[in-house]
Scaffold this active site. Structure first.
Site, PDB file in Angstrom:
ATOM      1  N   GLU A  24      -6.864   3.261  -5.666  1.00 14.69           N
ATOM      2  CA  GLU A  24      -8.148   3.407  -4.964  1.00 14.69           C
ATOM      3  C   GLU A  24      -8.851   4.651  -5.502  1.00 14.69           C
ATOM      4  O   GLU A  24      -8.376   5.766  -5.326  1.00 14.69           O
ATOM      5  CB  GLU A  24      -7.945   3.550  -3.461  1.00 14.69           C
ATOM      6  CG  GLU A  24      -9.292   3.541  -2.728  1.00 14.69           C
ATOM      7  CD  GLU A  24      -9.245   4.096  -1.321  1.00 14.69           C
ATOM      8  OE1 GLU A  24     -10.065   3.684  -0.498  1.00 14.69           O
ATOM      9  OE2 GLU A  24      -8.388   4.956  -1.035  1.00 14.69           O
ATOM     10  N   ASP A  64       0.861  -1.182   0.000  1.00 12.32           N
ATOM     11  CA  ASP A  64       0.000   0.000   0.000  1.00 12.32           C
ATOM     12  C   ASP A  64       0.899   1.234   0.000  1.00 12.32           C
ATOM     13  O   ASP A  64       1.794   1.345   0.826  1.00 12.32           O
ATOM     14  CB  ASP A  64      -0.848  -0.029   1.287  1.00 12.32           C
ATOM     15  CG  ASP A  64      -2.280   0.394   1.056  1.00 12.32           C
ATOM     16  OD1 ASP A  64      -2.477   1.526   0.589  1.00 12.32           O
ATOM     17  OD2 ASP A  64      -3.179  -0.403   1.361  1.00 12.32           O
ATOM     18  N   ASP A 110      -3.288   4.433  -2.274  1.00 13.23           N
ATOM     19  CA  ASP A 110      -4.381   4.914  -1.440  1.00 13.23           C
ATOM     20  C   ASP A 110      -4.929   6.239  -1.982  1.00 13.23           C
ATOM     21  O   ASP A 110      -4.163   7.112  -2.396  1.00 13.23           O
ATOM     22  CB  ASP A 110      -3.831   5.114  -0.018  1.00 13.23           C
ATOM     23  CG  ASP A 110      -4.906   5.368   1.019  1.00 13.23           C
ATOM     24  OD1 ASP A 110      -5.771   4.500   1.190  1.00 13.23           O
ATOM     25  OD2 ASP A 110      -4.861   6.434   1.666  1.00 13.23           O
ATOM     26  N   HIS A 145     -11.225  -3.501   3.281  1.00 12.29           N
ATOM     27  CA  HIS A 145     -11.154  -3.191   4.715  1.00 12.29           C
ATOM     28  C   HIS A 145     -11.986  -1.973   5.115  1.00 12.29           C
ATOM     29  O   HIS A 145     -11.973  -1.584   6.282  1.00 12.29           O
ATOM     30  CB  HIS A 145      -9.687  -2.970   5.093  1.00 12.29           C
ATOM     31  CG  HIS A 145      -9.095  -1.793   4.380  1.00 12.29           C
ATOM     32  ND1 HIS A 145      -8.954  -1.751   3.012  1.00 12.29           N
ATOM     33  CD2 HIS A 145      -8.656  -0.602   4.828  1.00 12.29           C
ATOM     34  CE1 HIS A 145      -8.446  -0.585   2.657  1.00 12.29           C
ATOM     35  NE2 HIS A 145      -8.248   0.128   3.742  1.00 12.29           N
ATOM     36  N   ASP A 146     -12.654  -1.350   4.153  1.00 11.74           N
ATOM     37  CA  ASP A 146     -13.501  -0.189   4.457  1.00 11.74           C
ATOM     38  C   ASP A 146     -14.983  -0.474   4.264  1.00 11.74           C
ATOM     39  O   ASP A 146     -15.812   0.383   4.578  1.00 11.74           O
ATOM     40  CB  ASP A 146     -13.134   0.996   3.528  1.00 11.74           C
ATOM     41  CG  ASP A 146     -11.707   1.475   3.703  1.00 11.74           C
ATOM     42  OD1 ASP A 146     -11.200   1.437   4.849  1.00 11.74           O
ATOM     43  OD2 ASP A 146     -11.094   1.886   2.693  1.00 11.74           O
TER      44      ASP A 146
HETATM   45  C1  GLC Z   1      -8.347   4.856   2.140  1.00 13.02           C
HETATM   46  C2  GLC Z   1      -8.170   3.613   2.955  1.00 13.02           C
HETATM   47  C3  GLC Z   1      -8.818   3.825   4.295  1.00 13.02           C
HETATM   48  C4  GLC Z   1      -8.122   4.980   4.970  1.00 13.02           C
HETATM   49  C5  GLC Z   1      -8.153   6.215   4.096  1.00 13.02           C
HETATM   50  C6  GLC Z   1      -7.213   7.265   4.589  1.00 13.02           C
HETATM   51  O1  GLC Z   1      -9.686   5.105   1.855  1.00 13.02           O
HETATM   52  O2  GLC Z   1      -8.677   2.514   2.283  1.00 13.02           O
HETATM   53  O3  GLC Z   1      -8.755   2.674   5.093  1.00 13.02           O
HETATM   54  O4  GLC Z   1      -8.725   5.242   6.209  1.00 13.02           O
HETATM   55  O5  GLC Z   1      -7.761   5.940   2.783  1.00 13.02           O
HETATM   56  O6  GLC Z   1      -5.890   6.894   4.298  1.00 13.02           O
END
Ligand code: GLC
Ligand code: CA
Length: 531
Positions: free
Chosen positions: A267, A98, A200, A328-329
């Site tokens: 993402e 990541d 991310d 994970h979100d």
């Molecule tokens: C992304 C991640 C999430 C995190 C956010 C801030 O959305 O997937 O888990 O809290 O970024 O880094």
């Protein structure tokens, strides 16, 4: 279509805190992942993506990085990482890590230097702005985790931007020094041998230079999260971002060789027309979250066909699709559809055209965990209690980050002490070892689907919707495959265009020759080899 590993791969996401603990602190670690590599190999996945394991004060559980080039002691050491990487490679598994380039931790030395005073040489590494005339924040921007996206720094009298927590200040990507620094971070890990990055919040790297207010969102209602008050035309998906993506792609390409491309997964929570631009900017796999947001909540054949056709129609021959059902979100797949339809969803994911990403634990139908109020740890949940997130989902993410249950030994073989989050209540029966014993378990189904997907036509064959009766979603892949998914709890059927053979049923109990009408039992998905 040139064959490239990332087109043919199944990516498996691991949340390192929750996979396997080896040093009895209740938190998973890199050594734990190393010891579980044989499990990943037995599943048949090709690549793993590890959520962050960098040095971090853990305000957002590692998505707040204080040193990009070191491992947090809770997860181990750089040596542990190197060992994990070399063993994964020896087993033929690729490793994606990541990269969190949008923001650092407020403890990062860059930010400490930047906030020192207005004349700091690193001042312009973050986004600083003067207060509004009334002394309040510079504009109306809201953070993802509740409250304004600006925090006042008393010392210098200016506000700094944070799309997430105040402890996650946004880097200023307009500054070439910042971009160079992140490129160096990428090179650090590429030299160590990683196969790429899941980047991310890639769509949030740039914000409007004039810091203009966001327009109101007519659909926002009291009780929804703060971020939803506005439409995001100034703080998301700015055109500069494509240039930043292109630059990152060049860095990856410095280390790529035929058969060993270093890959960027991004993402990106955006509608399809905006999403596909990220492919065109050089992101190999811009995450397509549309099954999560539009498919699972409206689990009907017409809706699924619409989503897939819309995406397919926007892709050029140079783009490659990808699909995902959880991370994970987001709430757990099994809790959204129930296990019977979660199996059907797995068949969908692995038989669509495009690279699938699978979230750890979904292969055993892991449900959302039950977190007692005093155990809640997710900052998003703590700061937005009781408020509804986007698309009406609860903002808490702890329930989807519970420890992987491996067997029936104490703490499910995850740890020898109480884990950081509670195990799934049914862990004594719902764990990897128990599901291995049951030849019809979801675990075996996922393994069979991953193996089936190696077929060249399932990998590269064109997608075409097959009109079917209500409740059945069916499609062709190339000339040789027909997939028929019964999305209902009732018996259904499908007229076959020609005879064939059942290659796989979600019930794992039939492989007969079929002709004429294919019968689908309740909640059954079937892959048919035609001809
Ligand atoms: C992304 C991640 C999430 C995190 C956010 C801030 O959305 O997937 O888990 O809290 O970024 O880094
Ligand atoms: Ca540990």
């Amino acid at each position: 279509m040139a064959s490239m590993w990332w087109k043919e791969a199944v990516i498996y996401q691991i949340y390192p805190r929750s996979f396997q603990d080896t040093n009895a602190d209740g938190v998973g670690d890199l050594e734990g992942i190393r010891r579980r590599l044989p499990y990943l190999k037995s599943l048949g996945v090709d690549a793993v993506w590890l959520s962050p394991f960098y040095k971090s004060p853990m305000r957002d559980f590692g998505y707040d990085v204080s040193d990009y080039c070191d491992v947090d002691p809770i997860f181990g050491t750089l040596e542990d990482f190197d060992l994990l990487l070399s063993e994964a490679h020896a087993l033929g598994l690729k490793v994606l890590i990541d990269l969190v380039p949008n923001h650092t931790s407020s403890d990062h030395p860059w930010f400490l230097e930047s906030r020192r005073d207005r004349s700091s040489p690193k001042r312009a590494w973050y986004v600083w702005a003067d207060p509004a005339p009334d002394g309040g924040p510079p504009n109306n921007w809201q953070s993802f985790f509740g409250g304004p996206a600006w925090t006042l720094d008393e010392g210098s009298g200016q506000y700094y931007l944070h799309q997430f927590l105040p402890e996650q200040p946004d880097l200023n990507w307009r500054n070439p020094e910042v971009r160079k620094a992140i490129h160096e971070v990428m090179r650090f890990w590429l030299r160590r041998g990683v196969d790429g990055f899941r980047v991310d919040t890639l769509w949030l790297l740039a914000e409007d230079l004039l810091l203009r207010d966001e327009p109101g969102n007519p659909d926002w209602r009291p009780g929804m999260w703060d971020r939803g008050r506005h439409l995001h035309i100034h703080m998301e998906d700015q055109p500069e971002t494509y240039a930043y993506v292109r630059e990152m792609r060049f860095v990856l390409d410095e280390f790529s060789e035929p058969g060993r491309e270093r890959v960027m997964v991004g993402e990106i929570y955006l509608p399809f027309p905006q999403l596909v631009r990220y492919s065109q900017a050089g992101c190999h796999l811009p995450f397509n979250f549309h099954l999560i947001f539009r498919g699972l909540p409206d689990w009907r054949a017409e809706n699924l066909a619409r989503i897939v056709e819309e995406y397919e129609s926007l892709l050029t021959p140079w783009d490659w699709p990808n699909w995902v059902l959880g991370n994970h979100d987001q709430p757990r797949l099994a809790s959204r559809l129930g296990e019977a339809q979660a199996r059907v969803a797995a068949m969908l994911l692995f038989t669509l055209r495009g690279t699938p990403t699978w979230y750890y634990g979904d292969e055993i139908g892991l449900p959302n965990g039950e977190i007692p109020p005093e155990k809640v740890q997710d900052p998003a949940a703590l700061r937005q209690k009781g408020r509804r997130g986007e698309h009406g989902l609860p903002p808490g993410r702890d329930p989807v980050r519970t420890p992987m249950p491996w067997d029936t030994s104490p703490y499910a073989g995850f740890s020898s002490v109480e884990p950081w989050l509670p195990l799934n209540p049914d862990w004594k029966t719902r764990n990897v070892a128990e599901m291995e014993k049951d030849p019809r378990s979801m675990l075996h189904l996922v393994r069979r689907l991953i193996a089936l997907r190696k077929d060249q036509e399932l990998l590269y064959g064109a997608y075409r919707t097959h009109r079917a009766e209500a409740g059945v979603y069916a499609y062709h892949r190339g000339e040789g495959w027909l997939v028929a998914l019964n999305l209902t709890g009732k018996e259904r059927g499908l007229e076959l265009p020609k005879g064939g053979q059942v290659a796989l049923s979600t019930h794992l109990d039939r492989e007969e020759k079929v002709e004429g009408r294919l019968l689908l039992r309740p909640d059954e998905g079937v892959v048919v080899r035609l001809g």
